[in-house]
Design a protein around this motif. Structure first.
Motif, PDB file in Angstrom:
ATOM      1  N   GLY A   1       0.811  -1.214   0.000  1.00 14.84           N
ATOM      2  CA  GLY A   1       0.000   0.000   0.000  1.00 14.84           C
ATOM      3  C   GLY A   1       0.844   1.263   0.000  1.00 14.84           C
ATOM      4  N   TYR A   2       1.947   1.234   0.748  1.00 10.82           N
ATOM      5  CA  TYR A   2       2.832   2.394   0.821  1.00 10.82           C
ATOM      6  C   TYR A   2       3.425   2.718  -0.552  1.00 10.82           C
ATOM      7  N   PHE A   3       3.965   1.725  -1.230  1.00  9.91           N
ATOM      8  CA  PHE A   3       4.599   1.971  -2.527  1.00  9.91           C
ATOM      9  C   PHE A   3       3.571   2.315  -3.601  1.00  9.91           C
ATOM     10  N   CYS A   4       2.379   1.756  -3.472  1.00  8.82           N
ATOM     11  CA  CYS A   4       1.314   2.107  -4.401  1.00  8.82           C
ATOM     12  C   CYS A   4       0.947   3.588  -4.250  1.00  8.82           C
ATOM     13  N   ALA A   5       0.809   4.048  -3.015  1.00  9.87           N
ATOM     14  CA  ALA A   5       0.505   5.455  -2.753  1.00  9.87           C
ATOM     15  C   ALA A   5       1.673   6.351  -3.146  1.00  9.87           C
ATOM     16  N   LEU A   6       2.895   5.842  -2.969  1.00  9.59           N
ATOM     17  CA  LEU A   6       4.086   6.623  -3.300  1.00  9.59           C
ATOM     18  C   LEU A   6       4.101   7.021  -4.781  1.00  9.59           C
ATOM     19  N   ILE A   7       3.584   6.148  -5.631  1.00 10.74           N
ATOM     20  CA  ILE A   7       3.570   6.407  -7.078  1.00 10.74           C
ATOM     21  C   ILE A   7       2.523   7.463  -7.446  1.00 10.74           C
ATOM     22  N   PHE A   8       1.343   7.375  -6.804  1.00 12.44           N
ATOM     23  CA  PHE A   8       0.225   8.239  -7.205  1.00 12.44           C
ATOM     24  C   PHE A   8       0.074   9.503  -6.361  1.00 12.44           C
ATOM     25  N   ASN A   9       0.507   9.459  -5.110  1.00 12.55           N
ATOM     26  CA  ASN A   9       0.309  10.608  -4.215  1.00 12.55           C
ATOM     27  C   ASN A   9       1.469  11.598  -4.353  1.00 12.55           C
ATOM     28  N   ARG A  10       1.471  12.323  -5.456  1.00  8.25           N
ATOM     29  CA  ARG A  10       2.518  13.314  -5.705  1.00  8.25           C
ATOM     30  C   ARG A  10       2.016  14.312  -6.740  1.00  8.25           C
ATOM     31  N   PRO A  11       2.658  15.481  -6.819  1.00  7.66           N
ATOM     32  CA  PRO A  11       2.234  16.510  -7.772  1.00  7.66           C
ATOM     33  C   PRO A  11       2.199  15.985  -9.206  1.00  7.66           C
ATOM     34  N   GLY A  12       1.159  16.354  -9.934  1.00  4.14           N
ATOM     35  CA  GLY A  12       0.999  15.906 -11.304  1.00  4.14           C
ATOM     36  C   GLY A  12       0.216  14.621 -11.430  1.00  4.14           C
ATOM     37  N   MET A  13      -0.017  13.936 -10.309  1.00  3.91           N
ATOM     38  CA  MET A  13      -0.798  12.697 -10.336  1.00  3.91           C
ATOM     39  C   MET A  13      -2.140  12.930  -9.636  1.00  3.91           C
ATOM     40  N   ILE A  14      -2.199  12.712  -8.336  1.00  2.55           N
ATOM     41  CA  ILE A  14      -3.434  12.954  -7.582  1.00  2.55           C
ATOM     42  C   ILE A  14      -3.148  13.998  -6.508  1.00  2.55           C
ATOM     43  N   PRO A  15      -3.772  15.162  -6.561  1.00  2.00           N
ATOM     44  CA  PRO A  15      -3.543  16.184  -5.534  1.00  2.00           C
ATOM     45  C   PRO A  15      -4.147  15.768  -4.201  1.00  2.00           C
ATOM     46  N   SER A  16      -3.361  15.907  -3.136  1.00  2.96           N
ATOM     47  CA  SER A  16      -3.844  15.564  -1.809  1.00  2.96           C
ATOM     48  C   SER A  16      -3.843  16.818  -0.945  1.00  2.96           C
ATOM     49  N   TYR A  17      -4.966  17.058  -0.313  1.00  5.73           N
ATOM     50  CA  TYR A  17      -5.086  18.236   0.538  1.00  5.73           C
ATOM     51  C   TYR A  17      -5.090  17.860   2.017  1.00  5.73           C
ATOM     52  N   ALA A  18      -4.616  16.657   2.315  1.00  6.86           N
ATOM     53  CA  ALA A  18      -4.534  16.227   3.716  1.00  6.86           C
ATOM     54  C   ALA A  18      -3.436  17.014   4.432  1.00  6.86           C
ATOM     55  N   SER A  19      -3.635  17.223   5.728  1.00  8.16           N
ATOM     56  CA  SER A  19      -2.716  18.064   6.496  1.00  8.16           C
ATOM     57  C   SER A  19      -1.439  17.342   6.916  1.00  8.16           C
ATOM     58  N   ALA A  20      -1.481  16.010   6.994  1.00  8.87           N
ATOM     59  CA  ALA A  20      -0.302  15.255   7.429  1.00  8.87           C
ATOM     60  C   ALA A  20       0.757  15.240   6.326  1.00  8.87           C
ATOM     61  N   SER A  21       1.982  14.860   6.685  1.00  4.70           N
ATOM     62  CA  SER A  21       3.063  14.785   5.702  1.00  4.70           C
ATOM     63  C   SER A  21       2.759  13.708   4.668  1.00  4.70           C
ATOM     64  N   THR A  22       3.365  13.835   3.490  1.00  6.66           N
ATOM     65  CA  THR A  22       3.150  12.867   2.410  1.00  6.66           C
ATOM     66  C   THR A  22       3.566  11.460   2.841  1.00  6.66           C
ATOM     67  N   PHE A  23       4.646  11.367   3.597  1.00  7.94           N
ATOM     68  CA  PHE A  23       5.125  10.063   4.075  1.00  7.94           C
ATOM     69  C   PHE A  23       4.059   9.387   4.931  1.00  7.94           C
ATOM     70  N   LEU A  24       3.466  10.131   5.879  1.00  7.08           N
ATOM     71  CA  LEU A  24       2.440   9.550   6.745  1.00  7.08           C
ATOM     72  C   LEU A  24       1.189   9.187   5.948  1.00  7.08           C
ATOM     73  N   GLN A  25       0.858  10.007   4.963  1.00  5.90           N
ATOM     74  CA  GLN A  25      -0.303   9.702   4.121  1.00  5.90           C
ATOM     75  C   GLN A  25      -0.099   8.383   3.380  1.00  5.90           C
ATOM     76  N   ASN A  26       1.094   8.200   2.831  1.00  5.66           N
ATOM     77  CA  ASN A  26       1.390   6.970   2.092  1.00  5.66           C
ATOM     78  C   ASN A  26       1.396   5.751   3.007  1.00  5.66           C
ATOM     79  N   ILE A  27       1.981   5.917   4.186  1.00  2.00           N
ATOM     80  CA  ILE A  27       1.977   4.833   5.170  1.00  2.00           C
ATOM     81  C   ILE A  27       0.545   4.473   5.552  1.00  2.00           C
TER      82      ILE A  27
END
Length: 425
Positions: free
Chosen positions: A102-128
């Motif tokens: 799940g972490y590596f799957c999110a790592l690919i898509f949860n970044r600028p230019g792919m899927i914008p995330s407006y969550a307040s936590a850090s990107t690392f925690l979101q992916n985890i």
């Protein structure tokens, strides 16, 4: 004037789940698939006839508690003890592999230019956290399917049950670790102490209740309705204490209560009483309620692609993770495949975890749709795959371990007995 719409809601749910259940049975699929589809068809995603109300939610909660209580009563406690270490290894692998996937799957898509995330936590925690969602297992779907197939007391069935309970605890720990990093009010040490304290409490109370209850029930000249009432009270109290006092899932308390009562000589009589109310009301409402929860937000091509990839990862990581754990513990290939597939379903557990993460800023709103799709697909596909692997595994090509043929014979006798007692639809 009081509203009586809940009566109409119940009537529609019971009729819808039974009709679709019989239709799925005609195409050689477990009836639980029909019940799940009924919730989707009748709910917001489908016709919009029903939506989840507080009444339906509470009935569904009682339904899953009774379902797990019955599973505990039907569990072979000696086999469960024998598979205790194996269940831990299976559960551990079944948490670690999906977490990484799940972490590596999110790592690919949860970044600028792919899927914008407006969550307040850090990107690392979101992916985890995406990985944490995939660690969840909704054992209730598997339990109902195994009961329908008459395979709950098999070695694979016991391993799935034990692993799912441990998986629930490990999932709580993983969720707590991630949320504690995003929320300073959560203390991981206190959570771990509560988990350990619950099992100590359950062991002490279980021994005391068992001695009292066994003497009372087995000493009676015949089966009495009051025995069933007291058993249900014990189940509800264990469920409440587990959730409200120790922060452990209520279904874990219900399952342990069922395990304690399973040693009573007249446990089969008690089980038939609970099977009736579960079959007539509680289980249909629970399975339909899963579909009623589903509300899909707007999604673009990238989000749909993420949903497809995440679903594939969710299915494969459980099969591979739990399958590897089972092989490490000496299970044969066909058994490892059954165990891995039995742990696929995410069900309402993943929805609850996702909701918690969304509140704490760990999950962006754009990722909620893919998570819901994972829940729907894994919940529906698990019963179908389970029936296939149990049918295909009846005559395994691998050498059968000593005593396995005798055990298989008694399992078949048990299946026939249960089928005769349960009756036709």
């Amino acid at each position: 004037m009081n509203s009586y719409s809940y009566l109409l809601d119940l009537a529609i749910i019971l009729l819808g789940t039974k009709v679709l259940g019989l239709l799925t049975k005609r195409v050689q699929m477990p009836q639980v698939v029909g019940a799940l589809l009924a919730g989707l068809v009748l709910g917001p995603v489908g016709l919009g006839v029903l939506s989840e109300t507080a009444f339906i939610h509470e009935i569904a909660e009682i339904g899953v508690i009774v379902l797990m209580f019955c599973a505990g009563m039907e569990t072979d406690i000696k086999e469960l003890k024998a598979s205790g270490k194996a269940s831990f290894v299976i559960a551990l692998c079944g948490v670690i592999v999906p977490l990484i996937g799940g972490y590596f799957c999110a790592l690919i898509f949860n970044r600028p230019g792919m899927i914008p995330s407006y969550a307040s936590a850090s990107t690392f925690l979101q992916n985890i956290f995406i990985g944490v969602i995939l660690t969840a297992t909704s054992v209730s779907i598997t339990v109902e399917t195994l009961k329908e197939l008459g395979k709950l007391k098999t070695r694979s069935g016991n391993a799935i049950l034990g692993a799912a309970i441990i998986d629930d605890i490990l999932g709580i720990i993983a969720l707590t670790i991630v949320t504690s990093m995003a929320d300073d009010s959560v203390n991981i040490a206190i959570v771990l102490i509560k988990v350990v304290a619950f099992f100590v409490f359950a062991a002490i109370v279980g021994v005391i209740f068992y001695k009292f209850y066994k003497k009372w029930v087995d000493g009676a000249k015949k089966e009495l309705h009051r025995h069933t009432i007291v058993a249900f009270v014990f189940c509800l109290l264990m469920s409440y204490i587990a959730e409200a006092v120790f922060g452990v899932a209520d279904i874990t308390g219900a399952f342990i209560a069922g395990l304690i009562i399973s040693n009573i000589e007249r446990s089969e009589y008690l089980q038939t009483k609970f099977d009736t109310i579960s079959y007539m009301l509680l289980s249909p409402v629970f399975f339909a309620s899963i579909g009623l929860k589903v509300v899909l937000p707007k999604m673009n091509f990238t989000i749909v692609a993420f949903a497809v990839v995440l679903t594939i990862v969710a299915i494969l990581t459980k099969i591979i993770g739990c399958g590897i754990g089972a092989k490490m513990c000496g299970y044969q290939n066909y058994q490892a495949k059954r165990i891995g597939i039995g742990m696929i379903s995410r069900g309402e557990v993943a929805l609850i975890v996702a909701s918690k993460g969304s509140t704490l800023g760990l999950l962006g709103i754009a990722f909620l749709g893919p998570v819901i799709i994972v829940v729907v697909i894994t919940t529906i596909i698990t019963p179908i795959l389970l029936k296939m692997v149990f049918r295909d595994g009846t005559k395994p090509t691998e050498p059968i371990a000593a005593g396995e043929e005798i055990k298989s014979y008694y399992e078949n006798v048990e299946e026939i007995r249960r089928g005769d007692k349960r009756g036709e639809d």
